[in-house]
Scaffold this active site. Sequence first.
Site, short mmCIF file in Angstrom:
data_model
loop_
_atom_site.label_atom_id
_atom_site.label_comp_id
_atom_site.label_asym_id
_atom_site.label_seq_id
_atom_site.Cartn_x
_atom_site.Cartn_y
_atom_site.Cartn_z
N CYS A 11 0.86 -1.18 0.00
CA CYS A 11 0.00 0.00 0.00
C CYS A 11 0.90 1.23 0.00
O CYS A 11 1.69 1.43 -0.92
CB CYS A 11 -0.97 -0.02 1.17
SG CYS A 11 -0.21 -0.14 2.81
N ARG A 32 -2.34 -0.91 5.49
CA ARG A 32 -3.52 -1.40 4.78
C ARG A 32 -3.23 -2.74 4.10
O ARG A 32 -4.09 -3.62 4.03
CB ARG A 32 -3.99 -0.37 3.74
CG ARG A 32 -4.65 0.85 4.33
CD ARG A 32 -4.99 1.88 3.25
NE ARG A 32 -3.80 2.56 2.75
CZ ARG A 32 -3.80 3.43 1.75
NH1 ARG A 32 -4.94 3.73 1.13
NH2 ARG A 32 -2.69 4.03 1.35
#
Length: 315
Positions: free
Chosen positions: A264, A269
């Site tokens: 990410c 994430r």
Amino acid sequence: MLNLPRWSRAVAFATVALVAASGAWSQPAADGSGPLVSTDWLEKNLRNPKLRVIEVSVNPGLYERGHVPGAVNLSWHNDLNDRVRRDIVSQGDFEKLLSAAGVDKDSTVILYGDNNNWFAAWGAWVFDQYGVQNVKLLDGGRKKWEAENRALESRAPEVAATRFKVTQPQPQLRARLSDVLAATEGRSDAKLVDIRSADEFSGKIFAPPGAAELAVRAGHVPGAANVPWGRAVNEDGTFKSAAELKALYAGVGIDGGKPVITYCRIGERSSHTWFALTKILGYQNVRNYDGSWTEYGNAVGVPINNPSGTIWASK
């Protein structure tokens, strides 16, 4: 399974065993088995002395304002990252953290946090690297716990310290810049999954609004598939079913047959997607690239794909 023929019961039990063995869990099990636990299960088991609940959030002061009763706080910034090197927490410091948190060899650790469990999933990834067993996520994290008006307390618990030991970090769970380059240049068959938003992936924006960590270039790693992390969760922040997740990732050619690298912007994430692929779907060869776009987009001499054509510092 009442009133089923004997052969049907046998098939049903075999199916359950196969799902458990493969690591594919559609939802938190009522008995707390599997990689996820529900808010109901956690609330009913908070007094279990073998349970260690740990919050891993990124927003300062959140834990102090109110947390799951009995939960210990691990700061993503200060505890799970090395304060000098751009690296995860060292083995020695991690052992001290878990010992102070009361984690023992027979403990079950429940992690949860803010931002849809992004940083709690990072925590699970770090725990996994150091070989800690029986680590689970609270499905839905703080978002679901608070939405259901469950109890919060502001007092940090008194915990009996242990002398917990972990293994050396396991490199097979972590991707480096060289691994990503090997994939994009065709020197490995790893599939790259960019889990950022479509605007980040296309290069329209460099990072989400308010993000402090930036790269001087926008776009994505050539050859990466874009599956934004939010497509893996329901409205309440819980993970979608294993069947839905399997179909989601199969749509971009990820079925567990080849190595996968998730990334990410800073790796949090993508930890969430790493958790979905490894713990819920049971795919074996999945690595999280925590350097992510902040490292890759700032690296000299590496190729990028920038469909939007955004230029650094342009208006």
